[in-house]
Enzyme design. Structure first.
Site, PDB file in Angstrom:
ATOM      1  N   CYS A   2       0.840  -1.192   0.000  1.00  0.00           N
ATOM      2  CA  CYS A   2       0.000   0.000   0.000  1.00  0.00           C
ATOM      3  C   CYS A   2       0.882   1.252   0.000  1.00  0.00           C
ATOM      4  CB  CYS A   2      -0.943   0.102   1.179  1.00  0.00           C
ATOM      5  SG  CYS A   2      -2.095  -1.256   1.313  1.00  0.00           S
ATOM      6  N   ARG A  27       4.135  -0.442  -4.632  1.00  0.00           N
ATOM      7  CA  ARG A  27       3.814  -0.936  -3.291  1.00  0.00           C
ATOM      8  C   ARG A  27       2.493  -1.694  -3.249  1.00  0.00           C
ATOM      9  NH1 ARG A  27       6.816   1.534   0.583  1.00  0.00           N
ATOM     10  NH2 ARG A  27       5.276   1.048   2.174  1.00  0.00           N
ATOM     11  N   TRP A  74      -2.644  -2.825  -1.678  1.00  0.00           N
ATOM     12  CA  TRP A  74      -2.282  -4.233  -1.816  1.00  0.00           C
ATOM     13  C   TRP A  74      -3.106  -4.948  -0.766  1.00  0.00           C
ATOM     14  CZ3 TRP A  74      -0.045  -8.156   1.160  1.00  0.00           C
ATOM     15  CH2 TRP A  74       0.425  -9.256   0.447  1.00  0.00           C
ATOM     16  N   ASN A 100      -1.803   1.964   5.632  1.00  0.00           N
ATOM     17  CA  ASN A 100      -0.912   0.907   5.159  1.00  0.00           C
ATOM     18  C   ASN A 100      -0.525   0.089   6.386  1.00  0.00           C
ATOM     19  OD1 ASN A 100       2.620   1.063   4.269  1.00  0.00           O
ATOM     20  ND2 ASN A 100       1.241  -0.649   4.161  1.00  0.00           N
ATOM     21  N   GLY A 101      -0.837  -1.222   6.375  1.00  0.00           N
ATOM     22  CA  GLY A 101      -0.481  -2.065   7.522  1.00  0.00           C
ATOM     23  C   GLY A 101      -1.595  -3.038   7.819  1.00  0.00           C
ATOM     24  N   GLU A 482      17.944 -17.150  -7.771  1.00  0.00           N
ATOM     25  CA  GLU A 482      17.494 -15.814  -8.163  1.00  0.00           C
ATOM     26  C   GLU A 482      16.961 -15.819  -9.601  1.00  0.00           C
ATOM     27  OE1 GLU A 482      16.651 -13.243  -6.831  1.00  0.00           O
ATOM     28  OE2 GLU A 482      16.872 -11.571  -8.203  1.00  0.00           O
ATOM     29  N   LYS A 486      13.204 -14.705 -10.548  1.00  0.00           N
ATOM     30  CA  LYS A 486      12.914 -13.615 -11.496  1.00  0.00           C
ATOM     31  C   LYS A 486      11.906 -14.093 -12.527  1.00  0.00           C
ATOM     32  CE  LYS A 486      13.917 -10.639 -10.019  1.00  0.00           C
ATOM     33  NZ  LYS A 486      14.560 -10.572  -8.754  1.00  0.00           N
ATOM     34  N   GLU A 489       8.283 -14.768 -10.938  1.00  0.00           N
ATOM     35  CA  GLU A 489       7.508 -13.643 -10.388  1.00  0.00           C
ATOM     36  C   GLU A 489       7.018 -12.671 -11.464  1.00  0.00           C
ATOM     37  OE1 GLU A 489       9.650 -11.299  -7.504  1.00  0.00           O
ATOM     38  OE2 GLU A 489      11.435 -11.257  -8.727  1.00  0.00           O
ATOM     39  N   HIS A 505      18.908 -36.097  -6.809  1.00  0.00           N
ATOM     40  CA  HIS A 505      18.218 -36.588  -5.619  1.00  0.00           C
ATOM     41  C   HIS A 505      16.722 -36.255  -5.653  1.00  0.00           C
ATOM     42  CE1 HIS A 505      21.980 -37.755  -3.758  1.00  0.00           C
ATOM     43  NE2 HIS A 505      22.482 -36.609  -4.179  1.00  0.00           N
ATOM     44  N   LYS A 604       6.378  -4.213  -3.786  1.00  0.00           N
ATOM     45  CA  LYS A 604       7.826  -4.088  -3.639  1.00  0.00           C
ATOM     46  C   LYS A 604       8.287  -4.105  -2.181  1.00  0.00           C
ATOM     47  CE  LYS A 604      11.878  -2.235  -5.591  1.00  0.00           C
ATOM     48  NZ  LYS A 604      12.303  -3.546  -6.085  1.00  0.00           N
TER      49      LYS A 604
HETATM   50  C1  F6R Z   1      12.116 -10.213  -5.746  1.00  0.00           C
HETATM   51  C2  F6R Z   1      12.053  -9.159  -4.748  1.00  0.00           C
HETATM   52  C3  F6R Z   1      11.704  -9.547  -3.355  1.00  0.00           C
HETATM   53  C4  F6R Z   1      12.528  -8.734  -2.347  1.00  0.00           C
HETATM   54  C5  F6R Z   1      12.060  -9.047  -0.915  1.00  0.00           C
HETATM   55  C6  F6R Z   1      12.898  -8.329   0.121  1.00  0.00           C
HETATM   56  O1  F6R Z   1      12.413  -9.699  -7.003  1.00  0.00           O
HETATM   57  O2  F6R Z   1      12.245  -8.014  -5.041  1.00  0.00           O
HETATM   58  O3  F6R Z   1      11.858 -10.912  -3.143  1.00  0.00           O
HETATM   59  O4  F6R Z   1      13.881  -9.053  -2.513  1.00  0.00           O
HETATM   60  O5  F6R Z   1      10.721  -8.673  -0.769  1.00  0.00           O
HETATM   61  O6  F6R Z   1      12.821  -6.946  -0.019  1.00  0.00           O
HETATM   62  P1  F6R Z   1      13.870  -5.982   0.667  1.00  0.00           P
HETATM   63  O7  F6R Z   1      15.206  -6.268   0.059  1.00  0.00           O
HETATM   64  O8  F6R Z   1      13.381  -4.605   0.372  1.00  0.00           O
HETATM   65  O9  F6R Z   1      13.863  -6.309   2.134  1.00  0.00           O
END
Ligand code: F6R
Length: 609
Positions: A2, A27, A74, A100-101, A482, A486, A489, A505, A604
């Site tokens: 949010c 967000r 969100w 937000n929360g 990673e 990527k 997501e 395994h 994010k």
């Molecule tokens: C994936 C991504 C998330 C963040 C995670 C932690 O592309 O961006 O998995 O890495 O939410 O976020 P931070 O680094 O802001 O604590």
């Protein structure tokens, strides 16, 4: 999770609220709304969908007024729909709140307020806020907010306006971030810095349970007991251009192409090029502390957890200090076995991830020294840690992290080399050698980025598959994780990352010609082992794309497709191998028509547990 915006001044509020919401959409983006206060009336416009949909609605007639609040949601409590969208109001549309929360005790508060005659219309936890403030209101909005937050359990960042006390915006936070922007005869409110940069660089970060009363001429901030506080005004050195797409189709692509700059930013001022030694003047970590560390714990979430995993390899290799890595969300609920000889490193791009903040506080209680790697100056984690190392990536807007991941890796290399220098675990010639390789990395990244058309072609061949397995070994195993994250997501294609040696395994059972494998196989010390793993894969008729070292002629006879990265030291390969994987995920998702910068269900900054 949010985004909140707020404005009070003499300009029309709606365009300012909307421009902020566009910058905060990373967000959350399942519904959006604004509220504007004028002539003792508050008008609310809100809808399910992204900020662009709200903008379309407002084009048909936006409410006029110089005081307002905005929100992009969100969903946590209550599905995304027009009614659950924020802002929410009390019974008589006199008190309006954006939030937000998560309010954890909302059920009991809601029942109590209903029994007192309040009428609820949404399924959200947020709606208790305006009703509670309404019921606590006597003659001052700030005092009503102060009384109300004492009854709230959970996390919140709120903006409040009221027709009963019209010349102000009241804001407070606990667990979710909130920033006040200072202008000339106007003031702003936002969840994050990018929303403010078009208007001001001067900001105040609200701390836990502080309450701000914002008028067009300034702000008064009190603590939860009512004591007036003198807060520091911080000048932010980011500019508005940094938050624009600058001609790129998506922020994610722009941010991948900024990685050379991020690497240079991290090297600058930290490496003395003539002596090839490290000078971490921006790190306030005492030398005695570095010398006495017996164990390092690295805690993070999501992609940052994968850089933490790479950090384990880097620190153990260069400093010999044992390293444990954990998800913040798991760590915080376990018995915490840390003490004074431990160093805890928290990695968080945003500095606002709720689980990482909670882990930080648990480590603090256990007596561990806390070093944060973060991108955001003034974020909660940067303020609560003992020392901070900034990852110098600039604002990252794309929801899927790319350049911040690279910035975090750079910090881990520099930090562990610095520890090796201070603790003398490597001699100066060894440190010199790695530094010489490290300073060549920006040019190597440029070479990789120039080969983007090759990745576009690969995406054409691979975008039709529904499942992928990513393999890597040693320090490239976290990069396999990673790469898979990527892809899944942003393109919604199922992808798993696995250590190449573990594949037989279990996951090997999945493989056939419909299930491609992406393997990171640089010419490092486990090269021959990974080649054996690739042969096991190929024996199952599986299509294999390899990320390999330039000049490796052997690999092309074994796999179906190769993307070459330049040759570097074994330990530095992750910073090169991750880039083609980011581009690969990006181009597949783009080809599939996905909303790359705003993938479904994601936000994010994960500021809720
Ligand atoms: C994936 C991504 C998330 C963040 C995670 C932690 O592309 O961006 O998995 O890495 O939410 O976020 P931070 O680094 O802001 O604590």
């Amino acid at each position: 999770m949010c985004g909140i915006t707020g404005y009070i001044g003499s300009k029309e509020a709606v365009p300012i609220l909307m421009s902020g919401l566009k910058k905060l959409e990373y967000r959350g983006y399942d519904s959006a709304g604004i509220a504007v206060l004028k002539d003792n009336k508050i008008k609310i416009v809100k809808c399910k969908g992204k900020v662009a949909k709200l903008e379309n609605l407002l084009e048909k007639g936006a409410p006029k007024g110089n005081i307002g609040l905005g929100h992009t949601r969100w969903a946590t409590h209550g599905r995304p729909n027009n009614i659950n969208a924020h802002p929410h109001n009390g019974c008589n549309s006199e008190v309006v709140v954006v939030h937000n929360g998560i309010i954890e005790n909302y059920t009991s508060l809601r029942e109590r307020l209903i029994s007192e005659g309040h009428n609820f219309v949404s399924e959200t936890d947020t709606e208790v806020f305006p009703h509670l403030i309404e019921s606590n209101y006597q003659d001052d909005l700030t005092l009503a907010v102060k009384k109300s937050i004492k009854e709230i359990e959970g996390s919140y960042a709120i903006g409040v306006i009221s027709t009963r006390d019209p010349g102000k915006v009241v804001a407070s936070r606990c667990g979710s971030p909130l920033i006040i922007g200072i202008g000339e005869g106007e003031m702003f409110l936002a969840s994050d810095i990018p929303a403010l940069l078009s208007y001001t660089n001067r900001v105040i970060f609200l701390e836990e349970r502080e309450i701000a009363t914002i008028t067009k001429d300034g702000v008064e901030i009190i603590d939860s007991e009512g004591k007036i506080l003198q807060k520091e005004v911080i000048n932010i050195d980011w500019d508005e251009e940094m938050t624009e797409k600058s001609g790129y189709k998506h922020f994610m692509l722009k941010e991948i192409f900024q990685e050379t700059m991020v690497i240079r930013n991290n090297l600058e001022d930290r490496i003395n090029l003539s002596t090839k030694t490290l000078e971490l003047n921006d790190l306030f970590l005492p030398l005695d502390k570095i010398k006495e560390i017996e164990r390092i714990s690295i805690l993070a979430c999501g992609s940052s957890y994968y850089t933490a995993l790479a950090g384990k390899y880097i620190f153990e290799e260069l400093t010999g200090i044992p390293v444990e890595v954990d998800y913040s969300s798991e760590f915080r609920y376990r018995k915490i076995l840390l003490g004074k000889k431990d160093l805890t490193i928290l990695i968080s791009q945003s500095g606002e991830t709720a689980d990482t903040i909670a882990a930080l506080r648990a480590c603090r209680e256990a007596g561990s020294y806390i070093l944060a790697l973060t991108n955001v100056r003034g974020s909660t984690i940067s303020r609560e840690a003992d020392s901070v190392m900034y990852i110098k990536a600039g604002p990252e807007i794309g929801v899927a992290t790319t350049k911040a991941f690279v910035g975090q890796l750079m910090c881990l290399y520099i930090l562990s080399l610095y520890f090796a220098q201070v603790r003398e675990t490597l001699d100066s010639s060894e440190i010199n050698k790695i530094i010489s390789e490290l300073i060549k990395i920006p040019q190597m990244v440029e070479i990789i980025l120039l080969k983007d058309p090759e990745i576009i072609k690969l995406s054409e061949e691979f975008h039709k598959y529904h499942n992928f397995l990513y393999l890597g070994r040693g320090i490239n195993y976290p990069i396999a994780l990673e790469g898979a994250l990527k892809l899944k997501e942003i393109s919604y294609i199922h992808a798993e990352g696995y250590p190449a040696g573990e594949m037989k395994h279990g996951p090997i059972a999945l493989l056939d010609k419909t299930f491609p494998v992406v393997v990171i196989v640089p010419r490092d010390k486990v090269y021959a082992k990974v080649i054996n793993n690739i042969k096991e894969v190929k024996a199952r008729d599986t299509l294999v794309l390899a990320i390999a070292t330039e000049g490796d002629k052997e690999i092309i006879n074994i796999v179906d497709k190769v993307f070459y990265i330049p040759k570097t030291s074994d330990i530095l390969y992750p910073i090169l191998s991750v880039i083609p994987l980011q581009l690969f995920a990006y181009h597949i998702a783009d080809r599939l028509g996905c909303d790359v910068d705003k993938p479904r269900n994601l936000a994010k900054s994960v500021t809720v547990e």
